[in-house]
Design a protein around this motif. Sequence first.
Motif, PDB file in Angstrom:
ATOM      1  N   LEU A  25       0.837  -1.207   0.000  1.00  0.00           N
ATOM      2  CA  LEU A  25       0.000   0.000   0.000  1.00  0.00           C
ATOM      3  C   LEU A  25       0.871   1.257   0.000  1.00  0.00           C
ATOM      4  CD1 LEU A  25      -2.875  -0.984   2.474  1.00  0.00           C
ATOM      5  CD2 LEU A  25      -2.954  -0.855  -0.023  1.00  0.00           C
ATOM      6  N   ALA A  26       2.019   1.178   0.684  1.00  0.00           N
ATOM      7  CA  ALA A  26       2.950   2.311   0.656  1.00  0.00           C
ATOM      8  C   ALA A  26       3.517   2.518  -0.743  1.00  0.00           C
ATOM      9  CB  ALA A  26       4.081   2.079   1.667  1.00  0.00           C
ATOM     10  N   LEU A  58     -16.387  10.854  -9.335  1.00  0.00           N
ATOM     11  CA  LEU A  58     -16.489   9.462  -8.906  1.00  0.00           C
ATOM     12  C   LEU A  58     -15.229   8.683  -9.264  1.00  0.00           C
ATOM     13  CD1 LEU A  58     -18.293   7.178  -7.772  1.00  0.00           C
ATOM     14  CD2 LEU A  58     -19.072   6.786 -10.112  1.00  0.00           C
ATOM     15  N   TYR A  59     -14.757   8.848 -10.491  1.00  0.00           N
ATOM     16  CA  TYR A  59     -13.528   8.188 -10.917  1.00  0.00           C
ATOM     17  C   TYR A  59     -12.346   8.639 -10.069  1.00  0.00           C
ATOM     18  CZ  TYR A  59     -13.976   5.214 -15.024  1.00  0.00           C
ATOM     19  OH  TYR A  59     -14.193   4.158 -15.859  1.00  0.00           O
ATOM     20  N   ASP A  60     -12.291   9.937  -9.794  1.00  0.00           N
ATOM     21  CA  ASP A  60     -11.175  10.471  -9.025  1.00  0.00           C
ATOM     22  C   ASP A  60     -11.174   9.923  -7.604  1.00  0.00           C
ATOM     23  OD1 ASP A  60      -8.895  12.133  -8.762  1.00  0.00           O
ATOM     24  OD2 ASP A  60     -10.102  13.639  -7.721  1.00  0.00           O
ATOM     25  N   MET A  61     -12.367   9.709  -7.032  1.00  0.00           N
ATOM     26  CA  MET A  61     -12.449   9.160  -5.682  1.00  0.00           C
ATOM     27  C   MET A  61     -11.921   7.732  -5.644  1.00  0.00           C
ATOM     28  SD  MET A  61     -15.820   8.565  -3.287  1.00  0.00           S
ATOM     29  CE  MET A  61     -16.476   7.352  -4.442  1.00  0.00           C
ATOM     30  N   PHE A  62     -12.330   6.901  -6.612  1.00  0.00           N
ATOM     31  CA  PHE A  62     -11.880   5.511  -6.632  1.00  0.00           C
ATOM     32  C   PHE A  62     -10.385   5.404  -6.948  1.00  0.00           C
ATOM     33  CE2 PHE A  62     -16.428   4.389  -7.235  1.00  0.00           C
ATOM     34  CZ  PHE A  62     -16.522   3.473  -6.205  1.00  0.00           C
ATOM     35  N   SER A  63      -9.852   6.381  -7.664  1.00  0.00           N
ATOM     36  CA  SER A  63      -8.429   6.327  -8.010  1.00  0.00           C
ATOM     37  C   SER A  63      -7.548   6.974  -6.955  1.00  0.00           C
ATOM     38  CB  SER A  63      -8.191   7.014  -9.360  1.00  0.00           C
ATOM     39  OG  SER A  63      -8.464   8.397  -9.276  1.00  0.00           O
ATOM     40  N   GLY A  64      -8.142   7.444  -5.846  1.00  0.00           N
ATOM     41  CA  GLY A  64      -7.340   8.068  -4.797  1.00  0.00           C
ATOM     42  C   GLY A  64      -6.780   9.418  -5.204  1.00  0.00           C
ATOM     43  N   LEU A  75      -5.725   5.913 -13.829  1.00  0.00           N
ATOM     44  CA  LEU A  75      -6.869   5.046 -14.100  1.00  0.00           C
ATOM     45  C   LEU A  75      -7.226   4.176 -12.900  1.00  0.00           C
ATOM     46  CD1 LEU A  75      -6.118   3.883 -17.759  1.00  0.00           C
ATOM     47  CD2 LEU A  75      -7.672   5.673 -16.982  1.00  0.00           C
ATOM     48  N   GLY A  76      -6.278   3.976 -12.003  1.00  0.00           N
ATOM     49  CA  GLY A  76      -6.552   3.204 -10.801  1.00  0.00           C
ATOM     50  C   GLY A  76      -6.948   1.771 -11.100  1.00  0.00           C
ATOM     51  N   ILE A  77      -7.904   1.291 -10.330  1.00  0.00           N
ATOM     52  CA  ILE A  77      -8.342  -0.091 -10.438  1.00  0.00           C
ATOM     53  C   ILE A  77      -9.634  -0.225 -11.228  1.00  0.00           C
ATOM     54  CG2 ILE A  77      -9.845  -0.245  -8.399  1.00  0.00           C
ATOM     55  CD1 ILE A  77      -7.021  -2.693  -9.400  1.00  0.00           C
ATOM     56  N   MET A  78     -10.171   0.909 -11.718  1.00  0.00           N
ATOM     57  CA  MET A  78     -11.458   0.880 -12.405  1.00  0.00           C
ATOM     58  C   MET A  78     -11.464   0.020 -13.668  1.00  0.00           C
ATOM     59  SD  MET A  78     -13.523   2.418 -10.491  1.00  0.00           S
ATOM     60  CE  MET A  78     -14.948   2.697 -11.520  1.00  0.00           C
ATOM     61  N   PRO A  79     -10.414   0.022 -14.515  1.00  0.00           N
ATOM     62  CA  PRO A  79     -10.438  -0.906 -15.659  1.00  0.00           C
ATOM     63  C   PRO A  79     -10.555  -2.370 -15.251  1.00  0.00           C
ATOM     64  CG  PRO A  79      -8.768   0.771 -15.993  1.00  0.00           C
ATOM     65  CD  PRO A  79      -9.250   0.925 -14.584  1.00  0.00           C
ATOM     66  N   TYR A  80      -9.915  -2.738 -14.143  1.00  0.00           N
ATOM     67  CA  TYR A  80     -10.015  -4.114 -13.667  1.00  0.00           C
ATOM     68  C   TYR A  80     -11.434  -4.434 -13.219  1.00  0.00           C
ATOM     69  CZ  TYR A  80      -9.113  -8.316 -10.907  1.00  0.00           C
ATOM     70  OH  TYR A  80      -9.147  -9.590 -10.409  1.00  0.00           O
ATOM     71  N   ILE A 181      -3.142  -9.894   3.466  1.00  0.00           N
ATOM     72  CA  ILE A 181      -4.274 -10.232   4.327  1.00  0.00           C
ATOM     73  C   ILE A 181      -5.545 -10.482   3.522  1.00  0.00           C
ATOM     74  CG2 ILE A 181      -3.342  -8.966   6.282  1.00  0.00           C
ATOM     75  CD1 ILE A 181      -5.199  -6.672   5.630  1.00  0.00           C
ATOM     76  N   GLY A 182      -5.461 -10.445   2.192  1.00  0.00           N
ATOM     77  CA  GLY A 182      -6.609 -10.725   1.352  1.00  0.00           C
ATOM     78  C   GLY A 182      -7.349  -9.465   0.930  1.00  0.00           C
ATOM     79  N   ASN A 183      -8.308  -9.646  -0.011  1.00  0.00           N
ATOM     80  CA  ASN A 183      -9.128  -8.540  -0.521  1.00  0.00           C
ATOM     81  C   ASN A 183      -8.261  -7.382  -1.019  1.00  0.00           C
ATOM     82  OD1 ASN A 183     -11.596  -9.854   0.127  1.00  0.00           O
ATOM     83  ND2 ASN A 183     -11.424  -9.153   2.239  1.00  0.00           N
ATOM     84  N   GLY A 184      -7.295  -7.719  -1.877  1.00  0.00           N
ATOM     85  CA  GLY A 184      -6.345  -6.707  -2.327  1.00  0.00           C
ATOM     86  C   GLY A 184      -6.991  -5.566  -3.082  1.00  0.00           C
ATOM     87  N   MET A 185      -7.906  -5.866  -4.010  1.00  0.00           N
ATOM     88  CA  MET A 185      -8.552  -4.809  -4.791  1.00  0.00           C
ATOM     89  C   MET A 185      -9.375  -3.887  -3.894  1.00  0.00           C
ATOM     90  SD  MET A 185      -7.301  -5.501  -7.655  1.00  0.00           S
ATOM     91  CE  MET A 185      -6.572  -6.876  -8.555  1.00  0.00           C
ATOM     92  N   SER A 186     -10.079  -4.470  -2.929  1.00  0.00           N
ATOM     93  CA  SER A 186     -10.878  -3.658  -2.012  1.00  0.00           C
ATOM     94  C   SER A 186      -9.993  -2.759  -1.154  1.00  0.00           C
ATOM     95  CB  SER A 186     -11.739  -4.557  -1.121  1.00  0.00           C
ATOM     96  OG  SER A 186     -12.620  -5.341  -1.893  1.00  0.00           O
ATOM     97  N   LEU A 187      -8.846  -3.282  -0.725  1.00  0.00           N
ATOM     98  CA  LEU A 187      -7.933  -2.469   0.082  1.00  0.00           C
ATOM     99  C   LEU A 187      -7.352  -1.309  -0.725  1.00  0.00           C
ATOM    100  CD1 LEU A 187      -5.979  -5.124   2.192  1.00  0.00           C
ATOM    101  CD2 LEU A 187      -7.582  -3.390   3.013  1.00  0.00           C
ATOM    102  N   ILE A 188      -7.073  -1.539  -2.007  1.00  0.00           N
ATOM    103  CA  ILE A 188      -6.553  -0.455  -2.839  1.00  0.00           C
ATOM    104  C   ILE A 188      -7.622   0.620  -3.028  1.00  0.00           C
ATOM    105  CG2 ILE A 188      -5.837   0.112  -5.188  1.00  0.00           C
ATOM    106  CD1 ILE A 188      -4.219  -2.401  -5.238  1.00  0.00           C
ATOM    107  N   ILE A 189      -8.870   0.212  -3.248  1.00  0.00           N
ATOM    108  CA  ILE A 189      -9.961   1.185  -3.355  1.00  0.00           C
ATOM    109  C   ILE A 189     -10.115   1.945  -2.047  1.00  0.00           C
ATOM    110  CG2 ILE A 189     -12.450   1.446  -3.655  1.00  0.00           C
ATOM    111  CD1 ILE A 189     -12.383  -0.917  -5.551  1.00  0.00           C
ATOM    112  N   TYR A 190     -10.054   1.217  -0.920  1.00  0.00           N
ATOM    113  CA  TYR A 190     -10.175   1.859   0.388  1.00  0.00           C
ATOM    114  C   TYR A 190      -9.037   2.842   0.627  1.00  0.00           C
ATOM    115  CZ  TYR A 190      -9.892   2.368   5.453  1.00  0.00           C
ATOM    116  OH  TYR A 190      -9.782   2.885   6.718  1.00  0.00           O
ATOM    117  N   ALA A 191      -7.820   2.438   0.265  1.00  0.00           N
ATOM    118  CA  ALA A 191      -6.672   3.334   0.444  1.00  0.00           C
ATOM    119  C   ALA A 191      -6.821   4.591  -0.397  1.00  0.00           C
ATOM    120  CB  ALA A 191      -5.377   2.603   0.080  1.00  0.00           C
TER     121      ALA A 191
END
Length: 322
Positions: A25-26, A58-64, A75-80, A181-191
């Motif tokens: 995440l760092a 909305l896109y900017d929020m998901f891309s941090g 683009l972040g994780i949105m294409p995935y 610890i799992g849920n990698g995509m969700s953690l990236i969105i959360y970060a």
Amino acid sequence: MLDSLKNIFAVADLRKRVLFTLGLLAVYRIGSKIPTPGINREALQQLMQNASTGVFGLYDMFSGQNLSQMTIFALGIMPYISASIILQLLTVVWPYLERLSKEGELGRRKITQYTRYGTIVLAVVQAIGIAIFLERNTDMAGGLPLVQNAGWGFRLMTVLTLTTGTAFVMWLGEQITERGIGNGMSLIIYAGIVVGLPSAVFMTLDQLRTGQIGALTLVLLVVVMAAVIAAIVFVERGHRRVTVQYAKRVVGRRQYGGSSTHIPLKVNTGGVIPVIFASSILAFPATFAPMFDVTSPWRRALDQIGMGMPLHDLLYVAGIIF
């Protein structure tokens, strides 16, 4: 809770997984500071201040906030996410993918591989759309040149940079899922979302200090936020108990059974996934809008499903329900 925190450092395997996740995440946050080459930062800042709402917000929020700063992870994780949605929808209508989904671990790996390919294709398309958008809005950023050297050289560089960044973010998410610890995509969105929390808090305090909002308004805001979080937790933790009655049976001279129990079914089994899916599906066509002229019928059709339009709201609700 304190015992759980102690176990993180007491159990060696868990400690390694947590530290590995924090390290990746760092790395993600460090990459969020690397800008895309060929863009005037001052002109970009002025342009993004005028486009901070709607689908872009909305896109900017998901891309941090990477999209508004046009970093290599813009683009972040949105294409995935979009590729995953497309593959899941095709699984229902395409017999080949449906057969793969029933083949166990080998089939899931094959679908995951197709999802990666789809992510790269979508990232290339969206990167081209962003490059054309930046070139066409050069004169709108307060008179400052937004793109320093417009043309196919800039477009190819933008596509290469943003697509590589998306592939790297996808790899980070998969590594967190497998070795963290799992849920990698969700953690990236959360970060990406939580990174804007400190600035939002300081902005609110600054507005309170300058008198833009009153103390009573701030208290009501905090109360409403706490109530919303409590309602979300209540629904998320809610279960519907389905009663199961076991029939009585006689073995020899003894009678067994006759007891009843229940099966706990979550009220919100889908979680936040339907909301993310519906948002990404509706946000994806908006990336094609900059490719068309304002007077083009394709542009007018795409504008009809933009955020705030009645058709967008109808499709958004339908996407969440179905």
